[in-house]
Design a protein around this motif. Structure first.
Motif, PDB file in Angstrom:
ATOM      1  N   GLU A 189       0.821  -1.208   0.000  1.00  0.00           N
ATOM      2  CA  GLU A 189       0.000   0.000   0.000  1.00  0.00           C
ATOM      3  C   GLU A 189       0.860   1.266   0.000  1.00  0.00           C
ATOM      4  OE1 GLU A 189      -3.578   2.067   2.653  1.00  0.00           O
ATOM      5  OE2 GLU A 189      -2.840   0.054   3.130  1.00  0.00           O
ATOM      6  N   GLY A 190       0.552   2.153  -0.929  1.00  0.00           N
ATOM      7  CA  GLY A 190       1.228   3.441  -0.988  1.00  0.00           C
ATOM      8  C   GLY A 190       2.604   3.417  -1.622  1.00  0.00           C
ATOM      9  N   ALA A 191       3.105   2.239  -2.009  1.00  0.00           N
ATOM     10  CA  ALA A 191       4.450   2.159  -2.581  1.00  0.00           C
ATOM     11  C   ALA A 191       4.464   2.783  -3.971  1.00  0.00           C
ATOM     12  CB  ALA A 191       4.905   0.711  -2.649  1.00  0.00           C
ATOM     13  N   PRO A 192       5.527   3.521  -4.320  1.00  0.00           N
ATOM     14  CA  PRO A 192       5.584   4.176  -5.631  1.00  0.00           C
ATOM     15  C   PRO A 192       5.766   3.182  -6.769  1.00  0.00           C
ATOM     16  CG  PRO A 192       7.635   4.512  -4.428  1.00  0.00           C
ATOM     17  CD  PRO A 192       6.684   3.851  -3.478  1.00  0.00           C
ATOM     18  N   ILE A 193       5.114   3.476  -7.888  1.00  0.00           N
ATOM     19  CA  ILE A 193       5.211   2.661  -9.095  1.00  0.00           C
ATOM     20  C   ILE A 193       5.431   3.595 -10.277  1.00  0.00           C
ATOM     21  CG2 ILE A 193       3.999   1.046 -10.625  1.00  0.00           C
ATOM     22  CD1 ILE A 193       2.354   0.129  -8.240  1.00  0.00           C
ATOM     23  N   ALA A 194       6.230   3.155 -11.235  1.00  0.00           N
ATOM     24  CA  ALA A 194       6.468   3.955 -12.438  1.00  0.00           C
ATOM     25  C   ALA A 194       6.459   3.059 -13.668  1.00  0.00           C
ATOM     26  CB  ALA A 194       7.800   4.699 -12.337  1.00  0.00           C
ATOM     27  N   PHE A 195       5.967   3.621 -14.773  1.00  0.00           N
ATOM     28  CA  PHE A 195       5.957   2.930 -16.062  1.00  0.00           C
ATOM     29  C   PHE A 195       6.623   3.838 -17.089  1.00  0.00           C
ATOM     30  CE2 PHE A 195       2.089   1.635 -13.821  1.00  0.00           C
ATOM     31  CZ  PHE A 195       2.168   0.243 -13.864  1.00  0.00           C
ATOM     32  N   ALA A 196       7.167   3.227 -18.133  1.00  0.00           N
ATOM     33  CA  ALA A 196       7.723   4.006 -19.247  1.00  0.00           C
ATOM     34  C   ALA A 196       7.381   3.317 -20.556  1.00  0.00           C
ATOM     35  CB  ALA A 196       9.237   4.154 -19.107  1.00  0.00           C
ATOM     36  N   ALA A 197       7.063   4.130 -21.564  1.00  0.00           N
ATOM     37  CA  ALA A 197       6.751   3.607 -22.893  1.00  0.00           C
ATOM     38  C   ALA A 197       7.352   4.528 -23.939  1.00  0.00           C
ATOM     39  CB  ALA A 197       5.240   3.501 -23.083  1.00  0.00           C
ATOM     40  N   GLY A 198       7.719   3.977 -25.067  1.00  0.00           N
ATOM     41  CA  GLY A 198       8.328   4.767 -26.128  1.00  0.00           C
ATOM     42  C   GLY A 198       7.313   5.458 -27.012  1.00  0.00           C
ATOM     43  N   PRO A 199       7.779   6.222 -27.997  1.00  0.00           N
ATOM     44  CA  PRO A 199       6.901   6.890 -28.973  1.00  0.00           C
ATOM     45  C   PRO A 199       6.409   5.896 -30.021  1.00  0.00           C
ATOM     46  CG  PRO A 199       9.177   7.321 -29.513  1.00  0.00           C
ATOM     47  CD  PRO A 199       9.199   6.495 -28.247  1.00  0.00           C
ATOM     48  N   GLU A 200       5.849   6.401 -31.133  1.00  0.00           N
ATOM     49  CA  GLU A 200       5.270   5.522 -32.152  1.00  0.00           C
ATOM     50  C   GLU A 200       6.251   4.471 -32.656  1.00  0.00           C
ATOM     51  OE1 GLU A 200       5.286   8.816 -32.228  1.00  0.00           O
ATOM     52  OE2 GLU A 200       3.376   9.643 -32.914  1.00  0.00           O
ATOM     53  N   GLY A 201       7.480   4.839 -32.876  1.00  0.00           N
ATOM     54  CA  GLY A 201       8.460   3.901 -33.409  1.00  0.00           C
ATOM     55  C   GLY A 201       9.115   3.022 -32.375  1.00  0.00           C
ATOM     56  N   GLY A 202       8.710   3.182 -31.125  1.00  0.00           N
ATOM     57  CA  GLY A 202       9.290   2.376 -30.056  1.00  0.00           C
ATOM     58  C   GLY A 202      10.613   2.914 -29.557  1.00  0.00           C
ATOM     59  N   SER A 220       6.371  -7.132 -20.696  1.00  0.00           N
ATOM     60  CA  SER A 220       5.488  -7.238 -21.846  1.00  0.00           C
ATOM     61  C   SER A 220       4.033  -7.061 -21.427  1.00  0.00           C
ATOM     62  CB  SER A 220       5.657  -8.619 -22.485  1.00  0.00           C
ATOM     63  OG  SER A 220       4.641  -8.876 -23.433  1.00  0.00           O
ATOM     64  N   LEU A 221       3.229  -6.508 -22.339  1.00  0.00           N
ATOM     65  CA  LEU A 221       1.780  -6.425 -22.141  1.00  0.00           C
ATOM     66  C   LEU A 221       1.052  -7.500 -22.944  1.00  0.00           C
ATOM     67  CD1 LEU A 221       1.117  -2.572 -22.173  1.00  0.00           C
ATOM     68  CD2 LEU A 221       1.399  -4.100 -20.230  1.00  0.00           C
ATOM     69  N   GLY A 222       1.783  -8.501 -23.412  1.00  0.00           N
ATOM     70  CA  GLY A 222       1.154  -9.586 -24.151  1.00  0.00           C
ATOM     71  C   GLY A 222       1.425  -9.507 -25.643  1.00  0.00           C
ATOM     72  N   SER A 223       0.713 -10.326 -26.391  1.00  0.00           N
ATOM     73  CA  SER A 223       0.996 -10.479 -27.822  1.00  0.00           C
ATOM     74  C   SER A 223       0.423  -9.351 -28.675  1.00  0.00           C
ATOM     75  CB  SER A 223       0.442 -11.819 -28.324  1.00  0.00           C
ATOM     76  OG  SER A 223      -0.954 -11.899 -28.086  1.00  0.00           O
ATOM     77  N   LEU A 224      -0.531  -8.598 -28.152  1.00  0.00           N
ATOM     78  CA  LEU A 224      -1.119  -7.507 -28.927  1.00  0.00           C
ATOM     79  C   LEU A 224      -0.215  -6.281 -28.879  1.00  0.00           C
ATOM     80  CD1 LEU A 224      -4.852  -7.786 -27.783  1.00  0.00           C
ATOM     81  CD2 LEU A 224      -3.793  -8.737 -29.848  1.00  0.00           C
ATOM     82  N   VAL A 225      -0.028  -5.646 -30.013  1.00  0.00           N
ATOM     83  CA  VAL A 225       0.790  -4.440 -30.094  1.00  0.00           C
ATOM     84  C   VAL A 225      -0.125  -3.225 -29.938  1.00  0.00           C
ATOM     85  CG1 VAL A 225       2.366  -3.083 -31.502  1.00  0.00           C
ATOM     86  CG2 VAL A 225       2.461  -5.585 -31.577  1.00  0.00           C
ATOM     87  N   LEU A 226       0.074  -2.461 -28.882  1.00  0.00           N
ATOM     88  CA  LEU A 226      -0.771  -1.308 -28.589  1.00  0.00           C
ATOM     89  C   LEU A 226      -0.228  -0.046 -29.248  1.00  0.00           C
ATOM     90  CD1 LEU A 226      -1.442  -1.821 -24.766  1.00  0.00           C
ATOM     91  CD2 LEU A 226      -2.708  -2.752 -26.724  1.00  0.00           C
ATOM     92  N   ARG A 227      -1.113   0.884 -29.545  1.00  0.00           N
ATOM     93  CA  ARG A 227      -0.677   2.217 -29.952  1.00  0.00           C
ATOM     94  C   ARG A 227       0.036   2.873 -28.775  1.00  0.00           C
ATOM     95  NH1 ARG A 227      -3.196   4.567 -34.451  1.00  0.00           N
ATOM     96  NH2 ARG A 227      -4.823   3.288 -35.401  1.00  0.00           N
ATOM     97  N   THR A 228       0.930   3.796 -29.061  1.00  0.00           N
ATOM     98  CA  THR A 228       1.682   4.424 -27.981  1.00  0.00           C
ATOM     99  C   THR A 228       0.774   5.137 -26.994  1.00  0.00           C
ATOM    100  OG1 THR A 228       3.529   5.915 -27.465  1.00  0.00           O
ATOM    101  CG2 THR A 228       2.089   6.571 -29.295  1.00  0.00           C
ATOM    102  N   GLU A 229      -0.333   5.727 -27.460  1.00  0.00           N
ATOM    103  CA  GLU A 229      -1.225   6.459 -26.564  1.00  0.00           C
ATOM    104  C   GLU A 229      -2.167   5.543 -25.791  1.00  0.00           C
ATOM    105  OE1 GLU A 229      -3.272   6.790 -30.679  1.00  0.00           O
ATOM    106  OE2 GLU A 229      -1.289   6.437 -29.834  1.00  0.00           O
ATOM    107  N   THR A 230      -2.163   4.230 -26.112  1.00  0.00           N
ATOM    108  CA  THR A 230      -3.038   3.280 -25.420  1.00  0.00           C
ATOM    109  C   THR A 230      -2.357   2.662 -24.201  1.00  0.00           C
ATOM    110  OG1 THR A 230      -4.045   2.734 -27.547  1.00  0.00           O
ATOM    111  CG2 THR A 230      -4.475   1.222 -25.744  1.00  0.00           C
ATOM    112  N   ALA A 231      -1.042   2.589 -24.211  1.00  0.00           N
ATOM    113  CA  ALA A 231      -0.309   1.891 -23.153  1.00  0.00           C
ATOM    114  C   ALA A 231      -0.582   2.483 -21.772  1.00  0.00           C
ATOM    115  CB  ALA A 231       1.187   1.924 -23.453  1.00  0.00           C
ATOM    116  N   ALA A 232      -0.618   3.802 -21.680  1.00  0.00           N
ATOM    117  CA  ALA A 232      -0.829   4.434 -20.373  1.00  0.00           C
ATOM    118  C   ALA A 232      -2.164   4.020 -19.775  1.00  0.00           C
ATOM    119  CB  ALA A 232      -0.751   5.959 -20.497  1.00  0.00           C
ATOM    120  N   ALA A 233      -3.221   4.062 -20.585  1.00  0.00           N
ATOM    121  CA  ALA A 233      -4.538   3.678 -20.089  1.00  0.00           C
ATOM    122  C   ALA A 233      -4.560   2.216 -19.667  1.00  0.00           C
ATOM    123  CB  ALA A 233      -5.595   3.943 -21.158  1.00  0.00           C
ATOM    124  N   ALA A 234      -3.843   1.365 -20.388  1.00  0.00           N
ATOM    125  CA  ALA A 234      -3.832  -0.066 -20.073  1.00  0.00           C
ATOM    126  C   ALA A 234      -3.194  -0.337 -18.712  1.00  0.00           C
ATOM    127  CB  ALA A 234      -3.090  -0.826 -21.166  1.00  0.00           C
TER     128      ALA A 234
END
Length: 244
Positions: A189-202, A220-234
């Motif tokens: 509980e309360g521990a910091p978490i961070a994510f990073a994702a690249g632009p369109e070209g990775g 990995s987020l699995g076998s589906l390739v997400l748009r760069t703007e979708t990763a944050a919401a996921a």
């Protein structure tokens, strides 16, 4: 019962105060509030809020602000998303989604494969735009602590995150699944978490190696390739679900 009307007020303080022109426009033109109307005012910089009433609209909008209090809704943990600088309005969407999903910091990172180049006045304007979007999204979703917005080179972006945070770099060519690791991270509980994702070209191999060298874990987020703007919401949506 309908949620109370809310509006961000810079430098919120008790007593009588005059609001900025853009806020006055929102209160009187968008919300169509008249003298005597009440709403909840919140200060994005301090995460405090108060009941407020419109005292006057002649020569500018003046408010009467009641006693300030800690905001009722704030992010439950330090939560950062590093987004590779992308084209068009994609970063707008990331900032909006990240705010609604509880991020406390959004860092737009200039990457080797970022097509957009932001310099000078254009850079300042884009940062102001993203900050405004974060404030609007915070108003809409009921929180009073919109995320801090930064624009940094990739190397600096992945180096500024607290070393105590669980840091996950989303990479399409990685096999290690995020799910079990994220569940473990959220359980503290309360521990910091961070994510990073690249632009369109990775991300380039060098950028991935740099992140790993700074303590990030590629996942990995699995076998589906997400748009760069979708990763944050996921991934931020997954945090919200696991926290609930």
């Amino acid at each position: 019962m309908a949620a109370p009307l809310r509006a961000p007020i810079t430098d919120l303080r008790e007593g009588t105060c005059t609001v900025r022109e853009d806020t006055a426009h929102y209160l009187t033109r968008v919300l169509r509030l008249a003298v005597g109307a009440t709403f909840v005012a919140f200060d994005p910089a301090t995460a405090r809020e108060a009941d407020a009433a419109i005292a006057s609209i002649e020569g500018g909008v003046t408010l009467h602000v009641s006693t300030l209090r800690p905001a009722r809704v704030v992010a439950p943990r330090p939560l950062t998303f590093v987004q590779g600088l992308a084209k068009g309005d994609k970063c707008d969407a990331v900032v909006r989604d990240a705010t609604e999903l509880g991020a406390t910091c959004v860092i737009v990172a200039e990457c080797a494969r970022s097509v957009v180049q932001l310099q000078g006045a254009r850079r300042t304007s884009r940062l102001e735009r993203w900050t405004r979007i974060a404030h609007e999204a915070a108003r809409q979703c009921g929180r009073a602590d919109p995320p801090r917005i930064e624009l940094l080179p990739w190397a600096e972006a992945v180096s500024t995150i607290d070393e105590a945070a669980r840091r996950f770099c989303l990479h399409v060519h990685e096999a290690l699944p995020l799910g079990p690791l994220l569940l473990e991270a959220v359980q503290t509980e309360g521990a910091p978490i961070a994510f990073a994702a690249g632009p369109e070209g990775g991300l380039t191999a060098e950028e991935v190696a740099l992140a790993v060298g700074r303590g990030w874990q590629c996942v990995s987020l699995g076998s589906l390739v997400l748009r760069t703007e979708t990763a944050a919401a996921a991934v931020l949506g997954a945090v919200r679900v696991l926290e609930s």
